[in-house]
Design an enzyme around this catalytic site. Structure first.
Site, PDB file in Angstrom:
ATOM      1  N   ASP A   8      39.668 -22.082 -19.494  1.00  0.00           N
ATOM      2  CA  ASP A   8      38.605 -21.247 -18.905  1.00  0.00           C
ATOM      3  C   ASP A   8      37.751 -21.957 -17.853  1.00  0.00           C
ATOM      4  O   ASP A   8      36.509 -21.854 -17.860  1.00  0.00           O
ATOM      5  CB  ASP A   8      37.690 -20.686 -20.018  1.00  0.00           C
ATOM      6  CG  ASP A   8      38.443 -19.832 -21.037  1.00  0.00           C
ATOM      7  OD1 ASP A   8      39.663 -19.666 -20.898  1.00  0.00           O
ATOM      8  OD2 ASP A   8      37.801 -19.339 -21.983  1.00  0.00           O
ATOM      9  N   ASP A  48      39.638 -16.389 -19.349  1.00  0.00           N
ATOM     10  CA  ASP A  48      38.895 -15.360 -20.073  1.00  0.00           C
ATOM     11  C   ASP A  48      38.922 -14.112 -19.175  1.00  0.00           C
ATOM     12  O   ASP A  48      38.557 -14.183 -17.995  1.00  0.00           O
ATOM     13  CB  ASP A  48      37.460 -15.875 -20.288  1.00  0.00           C
ATOM     14  CG  ASP A  48      36.828 -15.392 -21.585  1.00  0.00           C
ATOM     15  OD1 ASP A  48      37.537 -15.244 -22.597  1.00  0.00           O
ATOM     16  OD2 ASP A  48      35.592 -15.185 -21.586  1.00  0.00           O
ATOM     17  N   HIS A  50      38.036 -10.201 -19.440  1.00  0.00           N
ATOM     18  CA  HIS A  50      37.490  -9.105 -20.226  1.00  0.00           C
ATOM     19  C   HIS A  50      37.418  -7.796 -19.442  1.00  0.00           C
ATOM     20  O   HIS A  50      37.054  -7.801 -18.257  1.00  0.00           O
ATOM     21  CB  HIS A  50      36.065  -9.439 -20.670  1.00  0.00           C
ATOM     22  CG  HIS A  50      35.948 -10.611 -21.602  1.00  0.00           C
ATOM     23  ND1 HIS A  50      36.671 -10.715 -22.771  1.00  0.00           N
ATOM     24  CD2 HIS A  50      35.168 -11.722 -21.542  1.00  0.00           C
ATOM     25  CE1 HIS A  50      36.332 -11.846 -23.384  1.00  0.00           C
ATOM     26  NE2 HIS A  50      35.434 -12.481 -22.664  1.00  0.00           N
ATOM     27  N   HIS A  83      30.537 -11.261 -18.751  1.00  0.00           N
ATOM     28  CA  HIS A  83      31.117 -12.423 -18.065  1.00  0.00           C
ATOM     29  C   HIS A  83      32.616 -12.241 -17.921  1.00  0.00           C
ATOM     30  O   HIS A  83      33.248 -11.526 -18.707  1.00  0.00           O
ATOM     31  CB  HIS A  83      30.819 -13.723 -18.842  1.00  0.00           C
ATOM     32  CG  HIS A  83      31.496 -13.760 -20.188  1.00  0.00           C
ATOM     33  ND1 HIS A  83      30.946 -13.163 -21.302  1.00  0.00           N
ATOM     34  CD2 HIS A  83      32.669 -14.308 -20.598  1.00  0.00           C
ATOM     35  CE1 HIS A  83      31.765 -13.341 -22.329  1.00  0.00           C
ATOM     36  NE2 HIS A  83      32.817 -14.017 -21.931  1.00  0.00           N
ATOM     37  N   LYS A 108      43.251 -13.878 -21.758  1.00  0.00           N
ATOM     38  CA  LYS A 108      42.839 -13.564 -23.135  1.00  0.00           C
ATOM     39  C   LYS A 108      41.542 -12.782 -23.106  1.00  0.00           C
ATOM     40  O   LYS A 108      40.825 -12.801 -22.100  1.00  0.00           O
ATOM     41  CB  LYS A 108      42.654 -14.855 -23.943  1.00  0.00           C
ATOM     42  CG  LYS A 108      41.532 -15.734 -23.397  1.00  0.00           C
ATOM     43  CD  LYS A 108      41.464 -17.061 -24.119  1.00  0.00           C
ATOM     44  CE  LYS A 108      40.372 -17.956 -23.591  1.00  0.00           C
ATOM     45  NZ  LYS A 108      39.002 -17.441 -23.813  1.00  0.00           N
ATOM     46  N   CYS A 153      35.651 -21.927 -26.731  1.00  0.00           N
ATOM     47  CA  CYS A 153      37.073 -21.705 -26.452  1.00  0.00           C
ATOM     48  C   CYS A 153      37.903 -22.973 -26.552  1.00  0.00           C
ATOM     49  O   CYS A 153      39.064 -22.919 -26.972  1.00  0.00           O
ATOM     50  CB  CYS A 153      37.228 -21.018 -25.103  1.00  0.00           C
ATOM     51  SG  CYS A 153      36.571 -19.328 -25.190  1.00  0.00           S
TER      52      CYS A 153
HETATM   53  C1  VGL Z   1      33.824 -18.563 -23.933  1.00  0.00           C
HETATM   54  C2  VGL Z   1      32.078 -17.442 -24.902  1.00  0.00           C
HETATM   55  C3  VGL Z   1      32.620 -16.236 -24.540  1.00  0.00           C
HETATM   56  C4  VGL Z   1      34.472 -19.873 -23.601  1.00  0.00           C
HETATM   57  C5  VGL Z   1      34.396 -17.352 -23.575  1.00  0.00           C
HETATM   58  O1  VGL Z   1      35.308 -19.933 -22.675  1.00  0.00           O
HETATM   59  O2  VGL Z   1      34.143 -20.879 -24.281  1.00  0.00           O
HETATM   60  N1  VGL Z   1      32.676 -18.593 -24.612  1.00  0.00           N
HETATM   61  N2  VGL Z   1      33.777 -16.204 -23.867  1.00  0.00           N
HETATM   62 ZN    ZN Z   2      34.492 -14.385 -23.090  1.00  0.00          ZN
END
Ligand code: VGL
Ligand code: ZN
Length: 208
Positions: A8, A48, A50, A83, A108, A153
């Protein structure tokens, strides 16, 4: 085969992003050095990714503020600021990250009803991503993991790697990672260690 898993390293988790991790962009030059000089056979990046109505977003919960504790599908859930929404610049990889060298991107967090901290499976363990299958097919026996965020993550990906790929040596690269909360980072490192994850720096790797 030796693999590097970059977790990420996206605008959303870097300064100026919607869920900025303190000093998050400091991982980029270290990750690039590992990409170029780490001797990896396989390089993988998670993203990430979403939908705009993801249930981990505080905006989807009446009266909730970002970083409140809430619930998602009956499980306790940190409620995040919106995010890494699919198709936005927040979800893009940091522009300095050397993505040309990346062999496989694992997205993901697409299911709005469950969060997916790990690059291997959703938090409820019901659905797998394709990452474990990909790494098995590449005959990966050593996996180094780094990126953002250490206490979410990165940690859950490292723990799942130990659980789902029991014959693989898994290591966390500390200086190529940053976390959201300092105590959370300490706890995450202790938890990874307790589950057999090696803790190394990029210098250790580059000296090999
Ligand atoms: C993450 C919170 C929400 C991460 C992703 O990449 O650590 N943390 N989504
Ligand atoms: Zn996230």
């Amino acid at each position: 085969m030796k693999a590097l898993l970059l977790i990420d390293i996206q605008n959303g988790f870097c300064p100026g992003g919607n869920l900025a991790v303190p000093d998050g962009d400091a991982v980029v030059p270290v990750a690039n050095r590992l990409i170029r000089e780490g001797g990896y056979d396989v390089i993988v990046a998670s993203q990430d990714w979403h939908p705009a109505d993801h249930g981990s977003f505080a905006s989807q919960h009446l009266g909730a503020k970002p970083f409140d504790m809430g619930e998602l599908s009956g499980q306790p859930q940190v409620l995040w600021p919106d995010h890494c929404v699919q198709g936005t610049s927040d979800a893009e990889f940091h522009s300095d990250l050397e993505m040309d060298a990346v062999d496989y991107v694992q997205q993901k967090g697409e299911n709005p009803a469950v969060d997916s901290y790990s690059a291997f499976r959703d938090n409820d363990h019901a659905a797998l991503t394709g990452l474990a299958s990909y790494l098995k097919a590449q005959l990966v026996s050593e996996l180094d993991i780094c990126g953002l965020a250490t206490d979410y993550c990165v940690k859950f990906s490292a723990l799942d790697a130990r659980d789902m790929l029991p014959d693989v040596r898994v290591r966390f690269v500390s200086d190529a990672s940053r976390g959201i909360d300092p105590q959370g980072v300490k706890d995450a490192i202790a938890e990874m260690k307790a589950h057999g994850v090696g803790i190394v720096t990029s210098d250790d790797i580059l000296a090999d």
